[in-house]
Design an enzyme around this catalytic site. Structure first.
Site, short mmCIF file in Angstrom:
data_model
loop_
_atom_site.label_atom_id
_atom_site.label_comp_id
_atom_site.label_asym_id
_atom_site.label_seq_id
_atom_site.Cartn_x
_atom_site.Cartn_y
_atom_site.Cartn_z
N HIS A 27 0.84 -1.19 0.00
CA HIS A 27 0.00 0.00 0.00
C HIS A 27 0.87 1.23 0.00
CE1 HIS A 27 -3.17 2.83 1.10
NE2 HIS A 27 -4.00 1.91 0.65
N ASP B 38 -7.93 -5.27 -0.27
CA ASP B 38 -8.44 -6.11 -1.35
C ASP B 38 -8.11 -7.60 -1.19
OD1 ASP B 38 -9.58 -4.05 -2.85
OD2 ASP B 38 -7.61 -3.44 -3.56
N1 ACO Z 1 4.33 -7.64 -4.90
C1 ACO Z 1 5.70 -7.65 -5.01
N2 ACO Z 1 6.48 -6.57 -4.79
C2 ACO Z 1 5.87 -5.42 -4.46
C3 ACO Z 1 4.46 -5.33 -4.31
C4 ACO Z 1 3.70 -6.50 -4.53
N3 ACO Z 1 2.37 -6.49 -4.40
N4 ACO Z 1 4.13 -4.07 -3.96
C5 ACO Z 1 5.28 -3.39 -3.89
N5 ACO Z 1 6.33 -4.21 -4.18
C6 ACO Z 1 7.76 -3.84 -4.15
C7 ACO Z 1 8.17 -3.02 -5.36
O1 ACO Z 1 8.62 -3.85 -6.41
C8 ACO Z 1 9.26 -2.16 -4.78
O2 ACO Z 1 10.42 -2.95 -4.65
P1 ACO Z 1 11.88 -2.28 -4.82
O3 ACO Z 1 11.99 -1.28 -3.70
O4 ACO Z 1 12.82 -3.42 -4.72
O5 ACO Z 1 11.89 -1.63 -6.18
C9 ACO Z 1 8.77 -1.86 -3.37
O6 ACO Z 1 7.94 -2.98 -3.01
C10 ACO Z 1 7.95 -0.57 -3.24
O7 ACO Z 1 6.87 -0.64 -4.18
P2 ACO Z 1 6.27 0.62 -4.94
O8 ACO Z 1 5.60 0.14 -6.20
O9 ACO Z 1 7.32 1.66 -5.09
O10 ACO Z 1 5.19 1.12 -3.88
P3 ACO Z 1 4.01 2.10 -4.17
O11 ACO Z 1 3.68 2.74 -2.90
O12 ACO Z 1 4.28 2.96 -5.36
O13 ACO Z 1 2.82 1.10 -4.64
C11 ACO Z 1 0.99 -0.36 -4.60
C12 ACO Z 1 1.79 0.69 -3.83
C13 ACO Z 1 0.59 0.19 -6.01
C14 ACO Z 1 -0.29 -0.65 -3.85
C15 ACO Z 1 1.85 -1.65 -4.75
O14 ACO Z 1 2.17 -2.16 -3.47
C16 ACO Z 1 1.17 -2.72 -5.59
O15 ACO Z 1 1.30 -2.71 -6.83
N6 ACO Z 1 0.39 -3.67 -4.94
C17 ACO Z 1 -0.34 -4.68 -5.67
C18 ACO Z 1 -1.64 -4.09 -6.21
C19 ACO Z 1 -2.66 -3.85 -5.10
O16 ACO Z 1 -2.92 -4.71 -4.26
N7 ACO Z 1 -3.30 -2.66 -5.14
C20 ACO Z 1 -4.36 -2.28 -4.20
C21 ACO Z 1 -3.89 -1.21 -3.26
S1 ACO Z 1 -5.14 -0.83 -2.08
C22 ACO Z 1 -6.21 0.10 -2.93
O17 ACO Z 1 -5.89 0.85 -3.81
C23 ACO Z 1 -7.58 -0.02 -2.61
#
Ligand code: ACO
Length: 427
Positions: free
Chosen positions: A305, A362
Site C-alpha cells: 500500500h 483487497d
Molecule cells: N508484490 C511484489 N512486490 C511489491 C508489491 C507487490 N504487491 N508491492 C510493492 N512491491 C515492491 C516493489 O517492487 C518495490 O520494490 P523495490 O523497492 O525493490 O523496487 C517496493 O515494493 C515498493 O513498491 P512501490 O511500487 O514503489 O510502492 P508504491 O507505494 O508505489 O505502490 C501499490 C503501492 C501500487 C499498492 C503496490 O504495493 C502494488 O502494486 N500492490 C499490488 C496491487 C494492489 O494490491 N493494489 C491495491 C492497493 S489498495 C487500494 O488501492 C484499494
C-alpha cells in the site's frame, strides 16, 4: 518552535510556512514558491504532496490508523451502518435518529432510474465489463438531469446529488447484473436497508429471503471502503471537480481511476491470482518467488500500500468477517487456504517484511464477495458502491471551499529544444 522553513536557493531565499494538521502532521506551504523563486517541485506519484486540506478522513500508515471524521474505523464497522457512515462523511457529525431517517427517506425517493438509462443498460453486450457500464452510465445521468449542469450548485442540489447517486448507482449495478444473467431486473426496495436492498435486487428468488447477517457483512465491507482520503480515485474526483465539471462526470472519472489494477481493480486481480495458483496445483511459494523476481512483472495482488507501511486496519477487519461469512454460509473455499498460506509465507519472507508489504483491503474482500455470489468482474463495482459517499464528500468539501482552485500541475519539460519544421523530402 519555528513556524517557517527556510529555503536557500543561492540568490533567492524564501520562508515556507509550516502547516500543522489537527493530528500534528506537518507540511510545508509552497504556494508562493514559483512566484517568488521561479522554482517548482517535482514529486513523482505525489508521494510527498498534499493536494488539499481536508477534515474528512485521517489515516496514519505507520500506526495502521484509519478514522472517518475522528471515529475509528473499528468502531464504525462494529456499531454503525453504511448509510449512517455516509451521513457522517457528508456532514461531519453522527446523525440523530431523526436526521438519519430524513437522510434515508431522501435516498429512498430516488428508487428508480430514468427510462433512457435502463434502455442504455439494455444495449450493452451481456459480457461487457461492469465497470465500463458503471462509468458510462454514471456519466450519462448528466444527460437526464440538466439542472445539475448549472454552476455553482445550490446546497439543496448538492444534497440531492448525494442522495440520488447513492440510490441510483446501486440500482444500475444490480440492473446490469440481472440483464447479464438473462434475468428480469428487480425493483429497488430501499426500506430493506442499503445492503439488503442491493442483494435483493441482485439475487432475488421467489420464496428466498436475503439473510440479515449476510447483508450486515456487506454493509461492513461498504463501511470499510467508504473513504480513504486523497487516494488515486478521490484525487481524480477532486481534479475533475475542480474544473466545475458536473457531479456525474466527476464521479464517473473516479470510477475509471478506481478500475485500475493498482487501485480498486486489485480485488478482481486477487481472486484471479488465487484461481491461477489453484489451477497450477496450489504451489503458492512459486508465485511468491515470481513476485520477488525483478525480471518478472508479476506482483502479489492485494499486497502493499502506498500509505500503510505497518498493516491495513481494514484488512484485519475483513479477514475476521471472511471467517464469519464462510462459516455462516458453510462454505469451504480452497482459495481461502491459498490466501492464508500466501499471507503467512509472505509475512515471514524478508523481501515482503523489509518493504513493509502487508495484505491490503483487497486481499480478503474478494473471497467474501465470491461467497456472497458476486461475480469476480463485479468486485470493483462493489468497491465503487462503498467508496461513493467518500468521493461525494470529497467533492462537496472542495466545492464548498472558496479558496479551492482548478487543479493544474506544472512539469519539468525534458523534450527537444526549439527546431525548424522539415519537409518530407528532407526526413
Ligand atoms: N508484490 C511484489 N512486490 C511489491 C508489491 C507487490 N504487491 N508491492 C510493492 N512491491 C515492491 C516493489 O517492487 C518495490 O520494490 P523495490 O523497492 O525493490 O523496487 C517496493 O515494493 C515498493 O513498491 P512501490 O511500487 O514503489 O510502492 P508504491 O507505494 O508505489 O505502490 C501499490 C503501492 C501500487 C499498492 C503496490 O504495493 C502494488 O502494486 N500492490 C499490488 C496491487 C494492489 O494490491 N493494489 C491495491 C492497493 S489498495 C487500494 O488501492 C484499494
Amino acid at each position: 518552535m519555528t513556524d517557517v522553513a527556510k529555503l536557500d536557493l543561492g540568490d533567492k531565499k524564501i520562508d515556507l510556512p509550516i502547516i500543522t494538521g489537527s493530528e500534528g502532521e506537518k507540511g510545508l506551504d509552497i504556494s508562493a514558491l514559483r512566484k517568488e523563486t521561479g522554482y517548482i517541485t517535482l514529486d513523482n506519484g505525489f508521494v510527498n504532496t498534499g493536494s488539499c486540506k481536508s477534515a474528512i478522513t485521517f489515516l496514519d500508515g505507520e500506526k495502521g490508523i484509519l478514522r472517518y471524521r475522528g471515529y475509528p474505523i473499528e468502531q464504525l464497522a462494529e456499531k454503525s451502518s453504511f448509510l449512517e457512515v455516509s451521513y457522517l462523511l457528508k456532514f461531519g457529525e453522527l446523525p440523530s435518529k431523526k436526521d438519519l431517517d430524513f437522510f434515508e427517506e431522501k435516498i429512498t425517493s430516488f428508487a428508480t432510474l430514468p427510462e433512457g438509462i435502463t434502455n442504455m443498460l439494455d444495449q450493452f453486450p451481456k459480457d461487457a465489463h461492469p465497470m465500463a457500464v458503471m462509468s458510462a452510465t454514471t456519466a450519462a445521468l448528466a444527460g437526464f438531469y440538466p439542472e445539475f449542469l448549472k454552476t455553482p450548485l445550490t446546497d439543496v442540489q448538492r444534497d440531492r446529488a448525494f442522495a440520488q447517486m447513492l440510490a441510483q448507482l446501486k440500482i444500475i449495478a444490480a440492473y446490469f447484473y440481472r440483464r447479464s444473467q438473462g434475468k428480469e431486473p428487480r425493483r429497488s426496495h430501499p426500506s430493506l436497508g442499503f445492503s439488503k436492498d442491493f442483494l435483493n435486487m441482485m439475487f432475488f428468488e421467489e420464496g428466498k429471503e436475503i439473510d440479515d447477517e449476510v447483508a450486515k457483512a456487506l454493509d461492513i465491507l461498504f463501511i470499510l471502503h467508504a473513504d480513504h482520503e486523497q487516494n488515486c480515485s478521490a484525487s481524480t474526483v477532486r481534479v475533475i471537480g475542480s474544473s466545475q465539471a458536473n457531479v456525474f462526470a466527476t464521479i464517473s472519472g473516479g470510477i475509471d481511476a478506481l478500475w485500475g489494477p493498482l487501485h480498486g481493480g486489485a480485488n478482481q486481480k486477487v481472486l484471479e491470482m488465487l484461481e491461477e495458483i489453484q489451477a497450477a496445483g496450489g504451489d503458492y511459494k512459486k508465485f511468491l518467488e515470481k513476485a520477488k523476481d525483478k525480471n518478472d512483472s508479476f506482483r502479489l495482488m492485494g499486497f502493499g500500500h502506498r500509505v500503510y507501511k505497518n498493516f491495513d486496519p481494514r484488512a484485519t477487519i475483513i479477514k475476521k468477517q471472511c471467517d464469519i461469512i464462510l462459516e455462516k454460509l458453510n462454505i469451504q473455499d480452497p482459495l481461502l487456504d491459498i490466501a492464508r498460506g500466501l499471507e503467512t509465507e509472505a509475512r515471514n519472507d524478508d523481501y515482503f517484511v523489509s518493504r513493509n508489504l502487508y495484505p491490503n483491503v483487497d486481499f480478503y474482500s474478494g473471497i467474501i464477495y465470491k461467497a456472497l455470489g458476486i461475480p469476480t468482474e463485479m468486485f470493483t463495482v462493489m468497491f465503487v458502491l462503498g467508496r461513493l459517499p467518500g468521493w461525494l464528500a470529497q467533492w462537496k468539501e472542495m466545492r464548498e471551499d472558496a479558496s479551492s482552485k482548478i487543479a493544474r500541475p506544472r512539469q519539468i519539460y525534458t523534450g527537444a529544444n526549439e527546431r525548424n519544421y522539415t519537409p518530407f523530402s528532407e526526413r
